[in-house]
Structures are given as structure tokens and as C-alpha cells.
Write a protein that holds these residues in place. Structure first.
Motif, PDB file in Angstrom:
ATOM      1  N   LEU A  95      42.489  66.354 113.660  1.00  0.00           N
ATOM      2  CA  LEU A  95      42.560  67.813 113.799  1.00  0.00           C
ATOM      3  C   LEU A  95      43.872  68.192 114.482  1.00  0.00           C
ATOM      4  O   LEU A  95      44.067  67.905 115.663  1.00  0.00           O
ATOM      5  N   CYS A 112      46.514  75.247 112.332  1.00  0.00           N
ATOM      6  CA  CYS A 112      45.279  75.973 112.050  1.00  0.00           C
ATOM      7  C   CYS A 112      45.560  77.465 111.899  1.00  0.00           C
ATOM      8  O   CYS A 112      46.254  78.062 112.712  1.00  0.00           O
ATOM      9  N   ILE A 113      45.036  78.059 110.844  1.00  0.00           N
ATOM     10  CA  ILE A 113      45.221  79.502 110.636  1.00  0.00           C
ATOM     11  C   ILE A 113      43.936  80.287 110.930  1.00  0.00           C
ATOM     12  O   ILE A 113      43.810  81.444 110.553  1.00  0.00           O
ATOM     13  N   LEU A 114      42.980  79.658 111.582  1.00  0.00           N
ATOM     14  CA  LEU A 114      41.771  80.330 112.083  1.00  0.00           C
ATOM     15  C   LEU A 114      40.937  80.961 110.976  1.00  0.00           C
ATOM     16  O   LEU A 114      40.283  81.971 111.185  1.00  0.00           O
ATOM     17  N   CYS A 115      40.941  80.341 109.809  1.00  0.00           N
ATOM     18  CA  CYS A 115      40.233  80.928 108.667  1.00  0.00           C
ATOM     19  C   CYS A 115      38.728  80.694 108.745  1.00  0.00           C
ATOM     20  O   CYS A 115      37.959  81.305 108.012  1.00  0.00           O
ATOM     21  N   GLU A 116      38.309  79.775 109.590  1.00  0.00           N
ATOM     22  CA  GLU A 116      36.883  79.462 109.780  1.00  0.00           C
ATOM     23  C   GLU A 116      36.213  78.877 108.539  1.00  0.00           C
ATOM     24  O   GLU A 116      34.988  78.909 108.447  1.00  0.00           O
ATOM     25  N   LEU A 117      36.987  78.354 107.612  1.00  0.00           N
ATOM     26  CA  LEU A 117      36.335  77.688 106.477  1.00  0.00           C
ATOM     27  C   LEU A 117      35.610  76.427 106.941  1.00  0.00           C
ATOM     28  O   LEU A 117      34.494  76.133 106.511  1.00  0.00           O
ATOM     29  N   CYS A 118      36.231  75.694 107.853  1.00  0.00           N
ATOM     30  CA  CYS A 118      35.565  74.480 108.355  1.00  0.00           C
ATOM     31  C   CYS A 118      34.309  74.853 109.142  1.00  0.00           C
ATOM     32  O   CYS A 118      33.300  74.152 109.102  1.00  0.00           O
ATOM     33  N   LEU A 175      40.498  76.958 117.636  1.00  0.00           N
ATOM     34  CA  LEU A 175      39.367  76.230 117.094  1.00  0.00           C
ATOM     35  C   LEU A 175      38.861  75.241 118.139  1.00  0.00           C
ATOM     36  O   LEU A 175      39.661  74.518 118.746  1.00  0.00           O
ATOM     37  N   CYS A 232      39.756  72.625 104.522  1.00  0.00           N
ATOM     38  CA  CYS A 232      40.866  73.238 105.240  1.00  0.00           C
ATOM     39  C   CYS A 232      41.996  73.584 104.264  1.00  0.00           C
ATOM     40  O   CYS A 232      42.491  72.718 103.560  1.00  0.00           O
ATOM     41  N   PRO A 233      42.392  74.852 104.204  1.00  0.00           N
ATOM     42  CA  PRO A 233      43.428  75.232 103.244  1.00  0.00           C
ATOM     43  C   PRO A 233      44.818  74.754 103.655  1.00  0.00           C
ATOM     44  O   PRO A 233      45.742  74.760 102.855  1.00  0.00           O
ATOM     45  N   VAL A 234      44.928  74.359 104.932  1.00  0.00           N
ATOM     46  CA  VAL A 234      46.227  73.915 105.450  1.00  0.00           C
ATOM     47  C   VAL A 234      46.093  72.485 105.967  1.00  0.00           C
ATOM     48  O   VAL A 234      45.072  71.835 105.764  1.00  0.00           O
ATOM     49  N   ALA A 257      45.484  71.278 108.876  1.00  0.00           N
ATOM     50  CA  ALA A 257      44.923  71.188 110.228  1.00  0.00           C
ATOM     51  C   ALA A 257      43.823  70.128 110.313  1.00  0.00           C
ATOM     52  O   ALA A 257      43.700  69.433 111.311  1.00  0.00           O
ATOM     53  N   ILE A 258      43.024  70.010 109.267  1.00  0.00           N
ATOM     54  CA  ILE A 258      42.020  68.943 109.240  1.00  0.00           C
ATOM     55  C   ILE A 258      42.438  67.968 108.146  1.00  0.00           C
ATOM     56  O   ILE A 258      42.548  68.342 106.975  1.00  0.00           O
TER      57      ILE A 258
HETATM   58  S1  SF4 Z   1      39.612  75.236 107.940  1.00  0.00           S
HETATM   59 FE1  SF4 Z   1      41.540  74.514 108.801  1.00  0.00          FE
HETATM   60  S2  SF4 Z   1      42.753  76.354 109.114  1.00  0.00           S
HETATM   61 FE2  SF4 Z   1      40.667  77.020 108.785  1.00  0.00          FE
HETATM   62  S3  SF4 Z   1      39.839  77.209 110.849  1.00  0.00           S
HETATM   63 FE3  SF4 Z   1      39.331  75.143 110.128  1.00  0.00          FE
HETATM   64  S4  SF4 Z   1      41.005  73.890 110.856  1.00  0.00           S
HETATM   65 FE4  SF4 Z   1      41.689  75.982 111.021  1.00  0.00          FE
END
Ligand code: SF4
Ligand SMILES: Cc1cc2nc3c(=O)[nH]c(=O)nc-3n(C[C@H](O)[C@H](O)[C@H](O)COP(=O)(O)O)c2cc1C
Ligand code: SF4
Ligand code: SF4
Ligand code: FES
Lengths: 599, 245, 180
Positions: B141, B146-152, B176, B200-202, B204-205
Motif C-alpha cells: 500500500l 492514493c486518490i481517496l476513491c474508496e474503491l478498495c 486511507l 485500485c485505479p492507481v 496505491a495498492i
Molecule cells: S482504491 Fe486505491 S486510490 Fe482508491 S482509495 Fe483505495 S488505495 Fe486509494
């Protein structure tokens, strides 16, 4: 901090006191914070286990609200109100003096753990500032003399409960009463009338009164109640009174709760009967902790008088009770859906709409959220009828509005006016005739100049949730705007990109211009970001966060232009300062060891 | 059954009751830029990249319900400029050094930047200090990205049933967090097969030891723009959901 | 276009990769020489810009005081200033030190690291002092165009310069926009 068995016992007691109800997480954390002066990691683990919720939720809520901390605050935790009106009364100087005398740095706890001092958003004591909070309790009229005594009390370790009463006196300062503040309501009388008249016709009277929400948005109250009443598929309905009153410069709800609590609760009870709710909540902003006990006392009194509980005024079919829930320092929790999230024990993040609270509110059930003043007015309308109320005001704005007037005037305080009253009239009444400009509706409202003082109070012209700040010639427009812009950056909940990032960019950009490092391009940039934040933010906070900038840019462009440099470009950070560490560590101070800010 | 219709940039688009604007658009083969939205999960509405004008008002296409007769503007210069600015905001609030990022070439943030012809991040960088969590033996991680999209968060909660992630803090300090006593991934029950690890779209994970596997030129967005890729991937998902309705 | 366009280049806190990539335009350099003339550049070894240069290409971000001086001279001399590559645009890899306080960086490099003999922070006045953070160039001067990439490909340089030389507004098609 390792936690002892006795600490764990204390935590267990707190949890038990709140029925181990996870929706009460904010309340529980308030108690933990006040007991341990912070929320230690070990207690987060324990709370998660005892409430059967995720540890991450406990941590997330802790880190969201400014009244919670993960590092210990002082045994005396002092917060100074940072509202512009407090500034104008000398709060910054008082705070500096307090820190100096106590030997503390703002934001840091003194090494002996005895005291901490920091700034906080407007505490709602604008007309009796400089104001602050000590261990959550409101302090008013802070003077140097008072500071001296506070320093002694702190250093002696005198418990706050033994501090002089006069430090905590909060006055009503009502200078003009009209329909809502001037009509005496006998507790229970509105309820009796309501049952005599019938619930349907009571709702009709509310509709006839033309009452619109007093919290800012101005949605028709009867319509809201009707939507909630007609919402299908629910197990229960709720009434929520929004007493978050976070908009800087607003303090009229404080006065209603302090001296008209019966009227507010009666309005909530009327609403409960109309929509068919059994439970009501009053969400009180954390800054008004001092009102918690008195409000609970009024609730107890109403229960004894048969005005709450079951069998209300002898009607076996009507059951309704009210509970006070307290916030913990977050302006966004005044936004109704964020408020509901907070009441459910979560971070105060606004929900997506639709659906609206009237169908999917607290615990996903139909919920009416109204402002304190809306309920106070509704109680009287239930008693006196819609026509009584709609006789005052204008075509589009019926009735009266309670203003909290602060800033540069002879008689700041509470003024209730029929809608349609001119600014000039209001200024004449409160002795604010030297005004250069007014901020109507708080930072999220607009700034108007002296040539606009014939404009009137009302949804069709100048709406306000109650905030009315007066500024005279001595005041610097940009300093006012800077205070407001910092406020929004501090209060953004962080959910959506434009507000989360944009409010910080606005703050930095405005600071750059105010510090004299801005050029023409910087002003264009400020405008560009402002428009984007306004146009694309998720909720009212972001959508209005650029109002102070945009409304003053429109009216006082010269104030901005004066600050601009002729140069086309200068860095937004202190270039020479950025060499300081390297200078110090290399021991150099020659000509090459410095940089000019501009080329 | 009468068919429901709205228009996007003048083109007539059918939709079914209960669809959001973005779902209707995707089903019809119209790309609306988005980052926090993924049709497999509950709509969220936080990044604001999908901002469209509906009857003159700005709305988030990923959360706003489609309705008959809506006139939606999507692919306009003004909206794309707005989206570019929002993308720039996402870049400057984090630490994105694409040349050293394993996700480069497969990253949606980057791809949206390309799509919107974003050549620089425009604003002064915040260069925040964010924690990297390399504690887990398989999952990494890197909060810098992280763009804080909350997909995870949504995937872990709604699909994996594990609640490994949550957002914490407030405002620009939002971040996060990981749901364990230590706050470390190694002390959660996350596993590399979890949905949360793959959404994760970026960058970050990330799954460890998988970085830079695909050579430059063959990565997702090397050849195709995110509009094409997104439609190809998401159209079937939306269609399936539509049938399920 | 009347005369040849004058082009200057410089490398600040970068790795020279962008310059190398520029040279990858290979034989097109001959065509470029028809329309452009090189002024100050590590490629020409001219140390200072002549009075007015048309286009200044800057590789690398700002990590020290000297970078700032060089950049300002460039801005002063160039009608059009172009940030070239990830480092000039966002600080790039050198900026990865930004989340470590400078004091720690210096201590770690010159005082505490294993194998350091005679530990001391260099203090020669000839050495430029380090800035607390590495900054992209648009934070210190106005920048007119950005050529992203690490490095931008030779085609990017070619497209950009030929656009400009022909009087067109430079634009990069999708295939040429890369951040890596
Ligand atoms: S999916 Fe990736 S970018 Fe989005 S909140 Fe989780 S870690 Fe951050
Ligand atoms: C950022 C923000 C803060 C708000 N704060 C308050 C508040 O403190 N009190 C309030 O009554 N309404 C506040 N509101 C408005 C509420 O969302 C809601 O509209 C109101 O409580 C409804 O009650 P009313 O119809 O009686 O006005 C706020 C809105 C926003 C966007
Ligand atoms: S506008 Fe601001 S306060 Fe509202 S949701 Fe977005 S970040 Fe939160
Ligand atoms: S996450 Fe995407 S945008 Fe961020 S550094 Fe990695 S590739 Fe670049
Ligand atoms: S995709 Fe709609 S807000 Fe993020």
C-alpha cells in the motif's frame, strides 16, 4: 499510552452508559476524550470490540472531529474562537498573551501535561467575545485580567467546575423581539391545539404560514413534513433538530436553546405527531456543551408534565421522546446528511442525493431535519395558526427572521425582523451606521457594500441563516476574506476533490496575494479556482466556499489589485527561507547563500 | 413498454428505470470520464471527474439518476477543461512520480490525464508526507498515490466482506487507513485474491513482485485511450446489471 | 518564418536524459538545423544566453540556489520557456526526497552514513546550497509550454519545435503524451 485495568473499567462504564450503542460512537468518544484527554490506541481497540464495530471506524471518527485527539491534550484544554468577529475584539492578542503567560505554543500541550491552547472555528459567542472554550465549556468576554486569573487557576490545578461563574456567563442580548421571540408559549398549549384541530389541519396551518426552513436553504417546512409523512416502506420515522449552528457569526439558535427550549421541543413534538415519529433528536454543536444539562433538565420537566414520553397530554396513541446528541467540532455536520452520518456514529460526510433524508434519513428511515428556529416557529404556528405568521414578511418570505448581529456596531446581539426589512434599518437599530460592508449569511453567504444597504432581508434578496456581521472603515476586506477562506479549508470534510484540494489551493493563493507576492496572473488563478470549486463541489460547503472571494472580487476589485506586484511572477513559497536549513547546517551566510524572492 | 430517453451531447440515449446517467451512457457506448466510479460497485460520487451538465446544472453522472428528457452535456471543451483541472488537483495533492511507478501505463489517473491532454499539473505541488505500508508479504500500500476513491473500501466491504480499508481524517488530511490494531496490512486478513487488491485505479495498492511485468508499448493505455478501454470493459457489466434489474 | 529560431537548452536537477532523447531525433537534426540555431546549451557548450532567444528548453527541477539563478536567467532571455520532462514539470525523481526533511538528508549523507570519513557538511562557497524541497520550475518562473515524459520522446521535441517554427500553436497528439 498503556491502559491499566482501571482505565479499561472506566471505558466499560462509558460504553455501558451509552447502552453499547454504536450509533452513539461520537458521544462515547466525547466521554473518552474528556476522561483521558485523548483517545489512546488501546482504547480504540477496546471500543471497537465492545461496540462490535471496526477498529477503523473508531479511528476514522476520532481523526475526523477536531475535538478529538490521538495525542494527550492538557488537563486544561483551552480553545480560542477564531471567528473574524472575535479577531476584531482582540482574540488573537488575548490568545498570544495567554500562551505567553502559560508558556505554551498554540497547538501543543505543555510539557507537564497541565494545559494546551489552540484555536477553533467560531464558538458562537460573537457578541460577547473574545470567546473560547475550556474543557468544552464556553468562556466569554476574555480580557487580560481574566487571562491572568485563568493562568493562576490552571497553574494551581483548580478544577473548571470551581472556576468563577462569571467566566461562563452567556447572555441572551435580545434587542428586538417579534413573532417568535415575543410570543409566550405555555408548554403543552400548542400540542393541545394540534390535537383539537387535527393533525391534517395542523399541517395545513404550517403550509398556510408559508414557513420556510431557517437553517439556510429555505425549503418549505410543510412540504418537507408532508414528504416524510408520506414516505413508504419504513419501519420508523424520525425528527431531528439541527442545532449545529456552525456558520460563523450565527448565535441565534444558542439563545433559542437557552431561553426558549420548551418552544423548540414543542415544535419537534408537533412535527413528531404530524409525521408519525416516536423518536426525536437534537444535534447540539459541541461548542454548546454548556447547554447540555439545561436542555436535559427541560426534557425531564416535559416528561414529568406529560409532554414527552408515552401518553402525551393524556393521549394513549401518542408517544414521543427526545434525546440530545452532541457534536465534536465539525462545521460540516450542520449539513443535514452529514449530521445524520454523525448521529449514526460515523465521519460527517455528506451523502449523495437523491435520496433525501425525508425518505432515507437516520438509520435509512424517513427523517425530518429542521433548524432550531424552524421548530420554534412551527410550535407557535400550531398554536396561533398560519395566518398569524404569514401576515408578517413579504410575498416570497413569510414571517420573521432572527438575526445574530455582531461586529462593528454599538448594540450587537439578537434582533428579530419581519422579512423585507432593509439593511439600512437594521444598521440604524443596532448602531452600525458606520458600516463599510456587511457579511450576510456568514462566510457561505455574501459580502455587500454600503451602496447596497437598501437591499432587504428575504429569500428573494438577501437570505441568511442568521449570521449578520458588520464591518466599518477600519477593516481590511482581504483580511476578512482570508479568515473565511481559511475557515473553509479547515472545515472541508475531504470527500470530494474540488473542495478538498480546491479550498487549500484557495487558501494558499489568497495568502500569497495578501503577503504581497502575487501578480496579475495570480488573481486570475484565484478566480479560476474559485469558480471551479463553486461549480463542481459535492455539497453546500464547497459550493459556497469561494463566495467570500467571488463576492468581494466583484465589489472591491481595487482591494485585490492594490496588493499585486507589477512583476509577472513570483514564487508562492519563501525562496530564501527554503535555503535556511542548508545555511544553518553549512554555517554559511555569504551572498551565494541567499536568494531574492523576485528575479 | 415505452422506452425512456435522454440526450447526451444531442445524441438520443435510451435508459432503463433506476440507471444513473453514467450507466445509460456506458450502455450506449458513450464514455464519460470517471475515476471513483466502477460499475461493479455502489456509486460513490467523490472524484467529480464525471461532472456533466444536466439541463444546465452540474451533476455527477455516476450518482445522478437518469430521467426522461434530460439534456446532458458531456464532451464539451468547458467540461473537459474542468475535468483536467480536477485531475491536476489529484496529481498535486499526492506524490505521483510516474517514471518510478509500477502502475505506469496501466493507471487510470494517468490515462485520464492523457485523455484530457493534461501536459502538466499546473498548481504548486503539496508534496505531502504519507505512509507506505510494505508490511504484508504480498500486498503493498503506497499512500503517496492514493486518490481517496474508496474503491478498495467498497470492494473489501461489499465483495470480500472484510472491511480492510477505511477513509480517515478530514479535509486535505484525509487518508486511507487499514483496519487493524497496528494499522498495518500484515495484521489484516487481506489476501491477494481479494477484490480489494484488484480495484485500485492507481498504483496505491499493488501486488508485490508483479511490477513492470508488461513491457512499455504493451501496457493497457499505450495503444488505446481510456475512453475505449473503459467502454470495452464496462459495457458488458452495465448490460448484465440492466438485465438483472 | 524570417530568420532561424534561436533555441537554448539547459539542465537543472535532471539526469540529462531529456537532452539525450532530444538527440534521438537523429537525422532530422539536419532538417532542424535549417530552421533552428542553437544558443546556450550543454550541446553547444555556450555558457550564457545571447540577448534574446526564441525558445528555452529546461530539463530538470530546482534543487539548489544555482538552479534558481540559471532558471531565472533563462526566463529573462527566452521569449518562450518550455519545461521539458518529468523533473522540470513535477520535480521528478529528485523530488522523492521531499518527504524527508533536508536536515535528515544532509545528516544521513555527510555525517551519519556508514563509511563516511571526516564527517562534515560541505561549506565551500562555490557549492550551491540545497533548497528544502525540490521544486518544479513552474513554481518559480512563468512557464509557457510543457513537454511531459521521462524523457519526452524525440518525436515530442520534433513535433513541438516544428509546430512552433511553422507558426502553429504546438499540440501533442495522444500518442505523444506520456508521464513516464
Ligand atoms: S482504491 Fe486505491 S486510490 Fe482508491 S482509495 Fe483505495 S488505495 Fe486509494
Ligand atoms: C455546510 C453546511 C452547514 C450547514 N449548517 C447548518 C446549521 O448549522 N444549522 C442548520 O439548521 N442548517 C445548516 N445547514 C442546512 C442543513 O443542511 C439543512 O438544510 C437544514 O438543517 C434544514 O432545516 P430547515 O429547513 O429548517 O432550514 C447547513 C448546510 C450546509 C451545506
Ligand atoms: S464540498 Fe467539501 S464539505 Fe462538501 S462533500 Fe465535498 S469535500 Fe466535503
Ligand atoms: S499512480 Fe498513476 S499517476 Fe500516480 S505515479 Fe503511478 S502511474 Fe503515475
Ligand atoms: S466518477 Fe463520478 S464522482 Fe467520481
Amino acid at each position: 499510552m498503556p491502559c491499566t485495568p482501571s482505565d479499561m473499567k472506566t471505558v466499560a462504564d462509558i460504553v455501558a452508559r451509552h447502552d453499547a450503542d454504536p450509533t452513539r460512537l461520537v458521544q462515547i468518544l466525547r466521554d473518552v476524550q474528556s476522561t483521558f484527554r485523548h483517545i489512546p490506541a488501546a482504547i480504540m481497540d477496546r471500543l471497537a470490540a465492545q461496540l462490535s464495530i471496526d477498529r477503523a471506524q473508531v479511528q476514522a471518527v476520532t481523526e475526523f472531529y477536531t475535538f478529538f485527539s490521538t495525542e494527550p491534550r492538557g488537563r486544561f484544554d483551552i480553545l480560542i474562537s477564531d471567528s473574524i468577529t472575535d479577531h476584531m475584539l482582540g482574540s488573537r492578542e488575548i490568545a498570544a498573551y495567554l500562551c505567553e503567560r502559560l508558556g505554551v505554543t498554540p497547538g501543543q500541550t505543555r510539557a507537564d501535561g497541565q494545559v494546551s491552547v489552540d484555536f477553533t472555528s467560531c464558538t458562537g459567542m460573537c457578541e460577547q467575545g473574545p470567546a473560547g472554550l475550556v474543557n468544552g465549556y464556553a468562556l466569554t468576554n476574555l480580557t487580560r485580567d481574566r487571562v491572568e486569573r485563568i493562568v493562576e487557576l490552571v497553574n494551581d490545578g483548580t478544577p473548571v467546575s470551581q472556576w468563577p461563574r462569571e467566566f461562563f456567563v452567556v447572555k441572551d442580548n435580545i434587542h428586538r423581539a417579534d413573532l417568535v421571540l415575543g410570543t409566550k408559549l405555555q408548554p403543552g398549549s400548542a400540542l393541545r391545539w394540534m390535537f383539537q384541530r387535527g393533525l391534517d389541519s395542523t399541517l395545513d396551518e404550517i403550509a398556510k404560514s408559508g414557513l420556510r426552513g431557517r437553517g439556510g436553504a429555505g425549503f418549505g417546512t410543510a412540504m418537507k413534513w408532508k414528504f416524510c409523512r408520506e414516505a413508504t416502506g419504513s419501519t420508523e420515522r424520525f425528527v431531528v433538530c439541527n442545532a449545529d449552528e456552525g456558520e460563523p457569526g450565527t448565535f441565534k439558535d444558542r439563545v433559542l436553546l437557552q431561553s426558549y427550549a420548551h418552544q423548540v421541543f414543542e415544535g419537534m413534538t408537533v412535527c413528531g405527531a404530524v409525521i408519525g415519529a416516536r423518536r426525536g433528536y437534537l444535534y447540539l454543536r459541541g461548542e454548546y456543551l454548556y447547554l447540555h444539562e439545561p436542555l436535559n433538565a427541560v426534557l425531564a420537566e416535559r416528561r414529568r408534565a406529560g409532554l414527552l414520553g408515552s401518553n402525551i397530554i393524556g393521549r394513549p396513541d401518542f408517544e414521543f421522546d427526545i434525546e440530545v446528541r452532541i457534536g465534536a467540532g465539525a462545521y460540516i455536520c450542520g449539513e443535514e446528511s452529514a449530521l445524520i452520518e454523525s448521529m449514526e456514529g460515523k465521519r460527517g460526510v455528506p451523502r449523495n442525493r437523491p435520496p433525501y433524508p425525508v425518505t432515507n434519513g437516520y438509520l435509512d428511515q424517513p427523517t425530518v431535519v429542521n433548524n432550531v428556529e424552524t421548530f420554534a416557529a412551527a410550535a407557535l404556528i400550531a398554536l396561533k395558526g398560519g395566518a398569524w405568521f404569514s401576515a408578517a414578511g413579504t410575498e416570497k418570505s413569510k414571517g420573521t427572521k432572527i438575526l445574530s448581529i455582531a461586529g462593528d456596531c454599538a448594540r450587537p446581539g439578537i434582533y428579530e425582523y419581519p422579512f423585507g426589512t432593509t439593511m439600512a434599518q437594521i444598521l440604524a437599530d443596532c448602531g452600525g451606521t458606520g458600516a463599510m460592508g456587511l457579511q450576510i449569511g456568514g462566510p457561505s453567504g455574501i459580502f455587500i457594500g454600503a451602496q447596497e444597504f437598501e437591499r432587504v432581508l428575504g429569500f428573494e434578496d438577501l437570505p441568511t441563516g442568521g449570521s449578520f456581521m458588520i464591518f466599518d472603515q477600519r477593516r481590511d476586506v482581504l483580511e476578512i476574506v482570508r479568515n473565511f477562506t481559511h475557515f473553509f479549508a479547515h472545515e472541508s470534510c475531504g470527500f470530494c476533490t474540488p473542495c478538498r484540494v480546491g479550498t487549500s489551493l484557495l487558501k494558499n493563493q489568497l495568502d500569497k496575494i495578501c503577503a504581497g507576492h502575487g501578480g496579475k496572473a495570480d488573481l486570475a488563478e484565484l478566480t479560476h479556482i474559485s469558480k471551479l470549486v463553486r461549480a463542481t463541489s459535492h455539497c453546500g460547503l464547497g459550493q459556497t466556499a469561494a463566495n467570500p472571494i467571488l463576492s468581494t472580487l466583484e465589489r472591491f476589485p481595487e482591494q485585490y489589485e492594490q496588493r499585486l506586484k507589477a512583476i509577472s511572477f513570483e514564487p508562492g513559497f519563501d525562496l530564501d527561507g527554503a535555503l535556511e536549513v542548508a545555511r544553518r547546517m553549512s554555517g554559511r551566510d555569504d551572498a551565494h547563500a541567499h536568494l531574492a524572492q523576485e528575479a | 413498454m415505452t422506452e425512456h430517453m435522454l440526450t447526451i451531447d444531442g445524441q438520443r440515449i435510451p435508459f432503463t428505470e433506476g440507471q444513473t446517467i453514467i450507466e445509460a451512457a456506458t450502455a450506449a457506448g458513450v464514455y464519460i470520464p470517471h475515476l471513483c466510479h466502477n460499475p461493479e460497485f455502489k456509486p460513490h460520487g467523490s472524484c467529480k471527474l464525471c461532472t456533466v451538465k444536466v439541463n444546465g446544472r452540474n451533476c455527477s453522472a455516476c450518482t445522478f439518476p437518469a430521467a426522461d428528457g434530460q439534456e446532458v452535456l458531456n464532451n464539451t471543451q468547458e467540461l473537459n477543461e474542468t475535468r483536467r483541472t480536477i485531475t491536476q488537483m489529484l496529481f498535486i495533492e499526492g506524490n505521483h512520480f510516474c517514471p518510478s511507478c509500477e502502475k505506469s501505463g496501466n493507471c487510470q489517473l494517468q490515462a485520464v490525464g492523457y485523455y484530457l491532454n493534461m501536459l502538466d499539473a499546473h498548481f504548486p505541488f503539496f508534496y505531502p508526507s504519507r505512509e507506505v505500508d510494505a508490511s504484508h508479504h504480498e500486498v503493498m500500500l503506497d499512500r503517496d498515490r492514493c486518490i481517496l476513491c474508496e474503491l478498495c473500501v467498497r470492494a473489501s466491504r461489499d465483495v470480500d466482506g472484510k472491511n480492510v480499508f477505511a477513509l480517515s481524517g478530514r479535509g486535505i488530511n484525509s487518508h486511507l487507513i487499514v483496519n487493524s490494531t497496528t494499522g498495518k496490512l500484515k495484521d489484516t486478513d487481506i489476501s491477494v485474491d481479494d477484490k480489494a487488491v484488484h480495484v485500485c485505479p492507481v498504483g496505491a495498492i499493488l501486488i508485490k513482485r508483479k511490477g513492470f511485468e508488461v513491457p512499455i508499448g504493451e501496457r493497457i493505455y499505450d495503444g488505446q485511450d481510456i475512453g475505449q478501454v473503459s467502454l470495452e470493459h464496462e459495457m458488458p457489466i452495465v448490460e448484465e446489471a440492466e438485465h438483472g434489474r | 518564418m524570417a530568420g532561424k529560431i534561436k533555441v537554448a537548452t539547459t539542465s537543472l536537477a535532471g539526469c540529462f536524459g531529456c537532452h539525450m532523447s532530444f538527440l534521438d531525433i537523429d537525422e532530422r537534426i539536419l532538417a532542424l538545423a535549417e530552421i533552428a540555431e542553437f544558443d546556450r546549451s550543454p550541446l553547444t557548450d555556450i555558457k550564457h544566453c545571447s540577448d534574446q532567444v526564441d525558445i528555452g528548453l529546461v530539463e530538470g527541477g530546482l534543487c539548489n540556489a544555482e538552479n534558481v539563478h540559471t532558471l531565472r536567467e533563462f526566463r529573462e532571455s527566452c521569449k518562450i520557456l518550455v519545461a521539458v520532462g518529468a523533473c522540470a514539470i513535477n520535480g521528478g525523481l529528485p523530488a522523492m526526497r521531499n518527504h524527508i526533511p533536508l536536515q535528515e538528508c544532509l545528516e544521513e549523507s555527510y555525517l551519519d552514513a556508514v563509511g563516511v570519513e571526516n564527517p562534515q557538511i560541505p561549506n565551500d562557497v562555490e557549492l550551491p546550497l540545497l533548497l528544502n524541497k525540490v521544486h518544479p520550475i513552474h513554481e518559480v518562473v512563468k512557464v509557457d509550454y510543457f513537454l511531459p515524459g521521462c524523457p519526452p520522446s524525440a518525436d515530442v521535441f520534433w513535433k513541438f519545435l516544428t509546430d512552433l517554427a511553422s507558426g502553429a500553436e504546438p499540440s501533442l497528439p495522444y500518442e505523444l503524451v506520456h508521464y513516464d
